[in-house]
Design an enzyme around this catalytic site. Sequence first.
Site, PDB file in Angstrom:
ATOM      1  N   ASP A   1      22.817  11.827  35.562  1.00 53.79           N
ATOM      2  CA  ASP A   1      21.852  11.069  36.367  1.00 53.79           C
ATOM      3  C   ASP A   1      21.680   9.667  35.779  1.00 53.79           C
ATOM      4  O   ASP A   1      20.913   9.464  34.843  1.00 53.79           O
ATOM      5  CB  ASP A   1      20.506  11.816  36.381  1.00 53.79           C
ATOM      6  CG  ASP A   1      19.454  11.097  37.233  1.00 53.79           C
ATOM      7  OD1 ASP A   1      19.828  10.156  37.973  1.00 53.79           O
ATOM      8  OD2 ASP A   1      18.269  11.499  37.164  1.00 53.79           O
TER       9      ASP A   1
ATOM     10  N   LYS B   1      18.565   3.706  35.673  1.00 53.38           N
ATOM     11  CA  LYS B   1      17.693   3.987  34.536  1.00 53.38           C
ATOM     12  C   LYS B   1      17.924   2.980  33.409  1.00 53.38           C
ATOM     13  O   LYS B   1      19.017   2.450  33.279  1.00 53.38           O
ATOM     14  CB  LYS B   1      17.997   5.389  33.973  1.00 53.38           C
ATOM     15  CG  LYS B   1      17.535   6.544  34.821  1.00 53.38           C
ATOM     16  CD  LYS B   1      17.922   7.865  34.176  1.00 53.38           C
ATOM     17  CE  LYS B   1      17.439   9.047  34.995  1.00 53.38           C
ATOM     18  NZ  LYS B   1      15.979   9.121  35.136  1.00 53.38           N
TER      19      LYS B   1
ATOM     20  N   ARG C   1      15.251  16.120  43.938  1.00 55.95           N
ATOM     21  CA  ARG C   1      14.595  16.717  45.108  1.00 55.95           C
ATOM     22  C   ARG C   1      15.471  16.601  46.346  1.00 55.95           C
ATOM     23  O   ARG C   1      15.402  17.443  47.245  1.00 55.95           O
ATOM     24  CB  ARG C   1      13.203  16.083  45.294  1.00 55.95           C
ATOM     25  CG  ARG C   1      13.198  14.628  45.648  1.00 55.95           C
ATOM     26  CD  ARG C   1      11.867  13.943  45.343  1.00 55.95           C
ATOM     27  NE  ARG C   1      11.674  13.693  43.910  1.00 55.95           N
ATOM     28  CZ  ARG C   1      10.579  13.147  43.385  1.00 55.95           C
ATOM     29  NH1 ARG C   1       9.567  12.781  44.168  1.00 55.95           N
ATOM     30  NH2 ARG C   1      10.493  12.958  42.084  1.00 55.95           N
TER      31      ARG C   1
HETATM   32  N1  BES Z   1      16.376  13.755  35.895  1.00 52.56           N
HETATM   33  C1  BES Z   1      15.209  12.972  36.023  1.00 52.56           C
HETATM   34  C2  BES Z   1      13.994  13.591  35.344  1.00 52.56           C
HETATM   35  C3  BES Z   1      14.064  13.755  33.858  1.00 52.56           C
HETATM   36  C4  BES Z   1      13.579  12.777  33.022  1.00 52.56           C
HETATM   37  C5  BES Z   1      14.569  14.903  33.304  1.00 52.56           C
HETATM   38  C6  BES Z   1      13.615  12.944  31.656  1.00 52.56           C
HETATM   39  C7  BES Z   1      14.606  15.080  31.942  1.00 52.56           C
HETATM   40  C8  BES Z   1      14.134  14.095  31.110  1.00 52.56           C
HETATM   41  C9  BES Z   1      14.868  12.760  37.484  1.00 52.56           C
HETATM   42  O1  BES Z   1      15.949  12.720  38.344  1.00 52.56           O
HETATM   43  C10 BES Z   1      14.176  11.434  37.602  1.00 52.56           C
HETATM   44  O2  BES Z   1      14.811  10.452  37.336  1.00 52.56           O
HETATM   45  N2  BES Z   1      12.913  11.455  38.007  1.00 52.56           N
HETATM   46  C11 BES Z   1      12.171  10.262  38.158  1.00 52.56           C
HETATM   47  C12 BES Z   1      11.420  10.365  39.467  1.00 52.56           C
HETATM   48  C13 BES Z   1      10.776   9.088  39.912  1.00 52.56           C
HETATM   49  C14 BES Z   1      11.833   8.056  40.221  1.00 52.56           C
HETATM   50  C15 BES Z   1       9.925   9.367  41.119  1.00 52.56           C
HETATM   51  C16 BES Z   1      11.217  10.156  36.979  1.00 52.56           C
HETATM   52  O3  BES Z   1      10.778  11.200  36.490  1.00 52.56           O
HETATM   53  O4  BES Z   1      10.988   9.066  36.527  1.00 52.56           O
HETATM   54 ZN    ZN Z   2      17.631  13.734  37.739  1.00 49.40          ZN
HETATM   55 MN    MN Z   3      16.785  10.763  38.512  1.00 47.75          MN
END
Ligand code: BES
Ligand code: ZN
Ligand code: MN
Length: 492
Positions: free
Chosen positions: A263, A270, A344
Amino acid sequence: MSQTITISVAALAGANAPLTIIYAAENEAPAGAGAALWARTGLDWAQAAAMASFTGKQGQALDVLGADGRLLVLGRGKAETALPRNGWTDRGGSLLVKIAATRAADVAVVVDESGADAAAIAELAAGLRLRHYKFDKYKSARAEDGPADLRIALHVADPAAAEKAIADRAATVEGTLLARDLISEPANVLGPEEFAARAAELAEFGVEVEILEPEAMAELGMNSLLCVAQGSDRPARLVVMQWRGGKADSQPVAFVGKGVVFDTGGISIKPAASMEDMKGDMGGAAAVTGLMLALARRKAPVNAVGVIGLVENMPSSKATRPGDIVKAMSGTTIEVINTDAEGRLVLADALWYTQDRFKPAFMINLATLTGAIIVALGHEHAGLFSNNDELASRLLGAGLAVNEKLWRMPLTPAYDKIIESKFADIRNSAGRPAGSILAAQFLQRFVNDVPWAHLDIAGTGFGAGNSEINASWAPGFGVALLDRLVRDHYED
Ligand code: BES
Ligand code: ZN
Ligand code: MN
């Protein structure tokens, strides 16, 4: 190369190896078979214990080197304290640490205290193997890694019963270790196709595995899942695993996993710090795969379905943009506000497909879904969201039993309103407040009226720190938990 570990069982009499381990309770001399082994040292117990400041507290050790081998006495705490089942697993973990420190290759362990029934011994053996695990296939071998093979014989009162219980529990251990392997594997090695190929190997144990390619998914209308994969050169896969161990007519239970092999965040990219951890963003899919292996290996009398959505979230000129609108398999339209809220999107279609095709008794999804769950619960509990109180309470109980703990979080219409979109039915992101809950509310739009639970394992799936039974980055969270849930409530 990793050291191998082999655990066998033997009768109490005749425990004798280059390293023999016995236990002593707090302020007591070794009892039972341990007493006889101690007697061979010719030493006075009270005197030796005093000299070594050994009182029998957990964690203490008294080492005696004799002409016929080494005897290690480990403290097991108060004699009258009955260990809970997961206390035995932890004891196996700490035993492994003591054994590893000696660098012995052949070890005999005497376990004959009251309470050491077959189930307890199976947990002890599980703890030994879980703690022994290392993901070191990419490290060159070093001399200090100890002997190539470690053989541990557990000397117990009823070896036949212990052997049976160990074999059964070992199935679940194999599942947990498979999940750890998959999560730790770097994304250059484990893409969607490679993950699917690993899942296909479960066929050997009687799991029916189907692999859907993008064309088939597009045909089904899985545009939500596919829009995550479209920025990557590596195409998506949806893997359906079925274990039919139950009665022909019994309704299946279903498990669904987020399998983002990496991801990056996509166009909503990110920051660089810790981005390497995102190779573990398929932890939900790994747990589902490990669970299916566990159920099949122990021939669980249950019909179970595992569905995993495998994609890579990459930025490119083909990638989904913020503002893009896609129509999910359910017919719901989604405005992609943030391409980093991709889990999601993957689960939306995987969940809808699962309930539509299998009409399961329940559906549980696992996902490293939100950073916000780490803010809320840290690494101690996974977030539990559910539309069904009975399922939620069974999950909470299973979590306590295996020490993979859950904490229930809310789902309500007030939160649900927040994910409405200006241009589509719903949006995939709506700001920072209640981030984990909004993600769960999003998923709930795709479960129809099936009893459902969502486990947000972003804080527990990897990087949670070591425990008695885990010294590696990924603990394999979820496999033992769901195996316990099935064992306790859903077997025919
Ligand atoms: N895979 C991430 C969540 C995650 C973060 C898992 C750290 C394990 C460790 C997920 O896809 C993500 O990026 N979520 C975002 C959502 C936001 C953009 C609404 C987040 O948590 O920042
Ligand atoms: Zn993710
Ligand atoms: Mn993500």
